[in-house]
Design a protein around this motif. Sequence first.
Motif, PDB file in Angstrom:
ATOM      1  N   ILE A 172       1.269  33.902 -24.734  1.00 38.39           N
ATOM      2  CA  ILE A 172       1.560  32.562 -25.250  1.00 38.39           C
ATOM      3  C   ILE A 172       1.368  31.521 -24.142  1.00 38.39           C
ATOM      4  O   ILE A 172       1.556  31.808 -22.961  1.00 38.39           O
ATOM      5  CB  ILE A 172       2.982  32.461 -25.833  1.00 38.39           C
ATOM      6  CG1 ILE A 172       4.044  32.832 -24.790  1.00 38.39           C
ATOM      7  CG2 ILE A 172       3.111  33.341 -27.066  1.00 38.39           C
ATOM      8  CD1 ILE A 172       5.472  32.604 -25.286  1.00 38.39           C
ATOM      9  N   PRO A 174       1.431  26.898 -23.409  1.00 39.54           N
ATOM     10  CA  PRO A 174       1.751  25.579 -23.963  1.00 39.54           C
ATOM     11  C   PRO A 174       0.579  25.051 -24.785  1.00 39.54           C
ATOM     12  O   PRO A 174      -0.582  25.346 -24.501  1.00 39.54           O
ATOM     13  CB  PRO A 174       1.977  24.716 -22.713  1.00 39.54           C
ATOM     14  CG  PRO A 174       2.218  25.678 -21.595  1.00 39.54           C
ATOM     15  CD  PRO A 174       1.458  26.917 -21.932  1.00 39.54           C
ATOM     16  N   ASN A 175       0.871  24.278 -25.804  1.00 38.55           N
ATOM     17  CA  ASN A 175      -0.192  23.750 -26.670  1.00 38.55           C
ATOM     18  C   ASN A 175      -1.203  22.893 -25.922  1.00 38.55           C
ATOM     19  O   ASN A 175      -2.369  22.802 -26.324  1.00 38.55           O
ATOM     20  CB  ASN A 175       0.424  22.953 -27.820  1.00 38.55           C
ATOM     21  CG  ASN A 175       0.900  23.863 -28.936  1.00 38.55           C
ATOM     22  OD1 ASN A 175       0.303  24.911 -29.187  1.00 38.55           O
ATOM     23  ND2 ASN A 175       1.981  23.486 -29.587  1.00 38.55           N
ATOM     24  N   HIS A 177      -2.202  23.377 -22.842  1.00 41.16           N
ATOM     25  CA  HIS A 177      -2.798  24.116 -21.736  1.00 41.16           C
ATOM     26  C   HIS A 177      -4.312  24.153 -21.892  1.00 41.16           C
ATOM     27  O   HIS A 177      -4.841  24.157 -23.013  1.00 41.16           O
ATOM     28  CB  HIS A 177      -2.232  25.543 -21.692  1.00 41.16           C
ATOM     29  CG  HIS A 177      -2.532  26.274 -20.428  1.00 41.16           C
ATOM     30  ND1 HIS A 177      -3.723  26.934 -20.215  1.00 41.16           N
ATOM     31  CD2 HIS A 177      -1.799  26.452 -19.301  1.00 41.16           C
ATOM     32  CE1 HIS A 177      -3.703  27.509 -19.015  1.00 41.16           C
ATOM     33  NE2 HIS A 177      -2.547  27.226 -18.442  1.00 41.16           N
ATOM     34  N   ARG A 232      10.108  31.898 -23.890  1.00 42.76           N
ATOM     35  CA  ARG A 232       9.510  31.128 -24.982  1.00 42.76           C
ATOM     36  C   ARG A 232       9.749  29.623 -24.781  1.00 42.76           C
ATOM     37  O   ARG A 232       8.821  28.818 -24.922  1.00 42.76           O
ATOM     38  CB  ARG A 232      10.090  31.574 -26.318  1.00 42.76           C
ATOM     39  CG  ARG A 232       9.505  30.863 -27.521  1.00 42.76           C
ATOM     40  CD  ARG A 232      10.137  31.344 -28.804  1.00 42.76           C
ATOM     41  NE  ARG A 232      11.558  31.046 -28.866  1.00 42.76           N
ATOM     42  CZ  ARG A 232      12.049  29.842 -29.181  1.00 42.76           C
ATOM     43  NH1 ARG A 232      11.225  28.828 -29.443  1.00 42.76           N
ATOM     44  NH2 ARG A 232      13.340  29.639 -29.229  1.00 42.76           N
ATOM     45  N   VAL A 235       7.745  28.348 -21.686  1.00 45.78           N
ATOM     46  CA  VAL A 235       6.320  28.205 -21.992  1.00 45.78           C
ATOM     47  C   VAL A 235       6.091  26.944 -22.816  1.00 45.78           C
ATOM     48  O   VAL A 235       5.176  26.155 -22.550  1.00 45.78           O
ATOM     49  CB  VAL A 235       5.791  29.449 -22.736  1.00 45.78           C
ATOM     50  CG1 VAL A 235       4.390  29.184 -23.299  1.00 45.78           C
ATOM     51  CG2 VAL A 235       5.746  30.655 -21.802  1.00 45.78           C
ATOM     52  N   GLY A 236       6.920  26.734 -23.826  1.00 45.58           N
ATOM     53  CA  GLY A 236       6.780  25.547 -24.654  1.00 45.58           C
ATOM     54  C   GLY A 236       6.962  24.256 -23.885  1.00 45.58           C
ATOM     55  O   GLY A 236       6.430  23.197 -24.274  1.00 45.58           O
ATOM     56  N   SER A 255       5.684  24.603 -30.353  1.00 43.16           N
ATOM     57  CA  SER A 255       5.676  24.169 -28.955  1.00 43.16           C
ATOM     58  C   SER A 255       4.754  25.008 -28.081  1.00 43.16           C
ATOM     59  O   SER A 255       4.559  24.705 -26.908  1.00 43.16           O
ATOM     60  CB  SER A 255       7.100  24.217 -28.387  1.00 43.16           C
ATOM     61  OG  SER A 255       7.587  25.557 -28.356  1.00 43.16           O
ATOM     62  N   PHE A 256       4.175  26.073 -28.640  1.00 45.19           N
ATOM     63  CA  PHE A 256       3.290  26.947 -27.884  1.00 45.19           C
ATOM     64  C   PHE A 256       2.229  27.489 -28.832  1.00 45.19           C
ATOM     65  O   PHE A 256       2.304  27.319 -30.049  1.00 45.19           O
ATOM     66  CB  PHE A 256       4.076  28.103 -27.254  1.00 45.19           C
ATOM     67  CG  PHE A 256       4.786  28.945 -28.268  1.00 45.19           C
ATOM     68  CD1 PHE A 256       4.142  29.977 -28.939  1.00 45.19           C
ATOM     69  CD2 PHE A 256       6.115  28.686 -28.582  1.00 45.19           C
ATOM     70  CE1 PHE A 256       4.789  30.729 -29.890  1.00 45.19           C
ATOM     71  CE2 PHE A 256       6.771  29.438 -29.541  1.00 45.19           C
ATOM     72  CZ  PHE A 256       6.106  30.450 -30.193  1.00 45.19           C
TER      73      PHE A 256
END
Length: 316
Positions: A172, A174-175, A177, A232, A235-236, A255-256
Amino acid sequence: MDLRHISFRLLEVFMCVVKTRSISETARQLHLTQPTVSQQIKRLQETVNEPLVMVNQQRIHVTEAGFALFQTCQQVFGHFDDYQDYLAELRGGERGRCKIAMVNTAQYILPKLLGPYSNLHPHVELPLEIGNRAEVLARFERGEDDIYVFSHPPSLEHAKAGRFLQNPLVFIAPNNHKLASKSHVTLHDLVSERFLLREPGSATRMLFESELQSRGFVLSNTVQMASNEAIRVAVGSGMGLGVVSRHVLPPHDTSFCMLNVEDVNLASHWYFVVRTDRHLSHAARNFLKFAQLNLEQCLDKQWVTNELSRLNESLN
């Protein structure tokens, strides 16, 4: 003195000392004074005529003879617990206790079985212990519970395991990334990134590091996290990348994102594990039979791997 003249109370005090490794904590739990606990242990050792516990640098250590007596006590007390359950059943009620210890990630899946089981058997006690792999392994070695839940069961002679659910691991990010928009990602793309990982010895981390080692890769930047939930959330928040069980990810958390990593299939299974050298309660046997019959109704069918029949047959 004949060992058969040892009282149950004396053995109860001894078992508590072994579990707590503390005279003062034993005294507190059993509502005794510390001198009384010490005297009881001394009396038991004189009866057995072997040292059972030793104090070294203010820490209590259990001798070989002491550990053998502790295991014997567990068997004896376990049989008497079953006899009490039997008496309760004779009086028309369903009673019993099924003690379960599970690694942290299992808390996201096992309640889906425990809920329906509890509704059908409301008088069965289900004490749960949740910890990291090392903590649950320690409980297994001491034989403190009836059933243990691992994704990588211990390879010991007295361990019997039954698979019941696939445990796919996913990457997973971050969005926002840089890798989030790529349709295909390689391990080479990942190894320079910061990874948020569980403690050394966790099954997820062992599987990931084994895959890296087999490919000749080494991570250069890692941060240890205490739980999957912490990974989690971190990462988000953009702190790094993570490797977690697919089962711990909420379906609507945006969020991820999950990365599509080429030629990597990190997957294991969840297992119910019991000790074959320890008395297993009737309630624990019944729960395993319930699990075998109801896995697909309680858990996501696409991940179910029901191999509990052989485990249950071996316990009969």
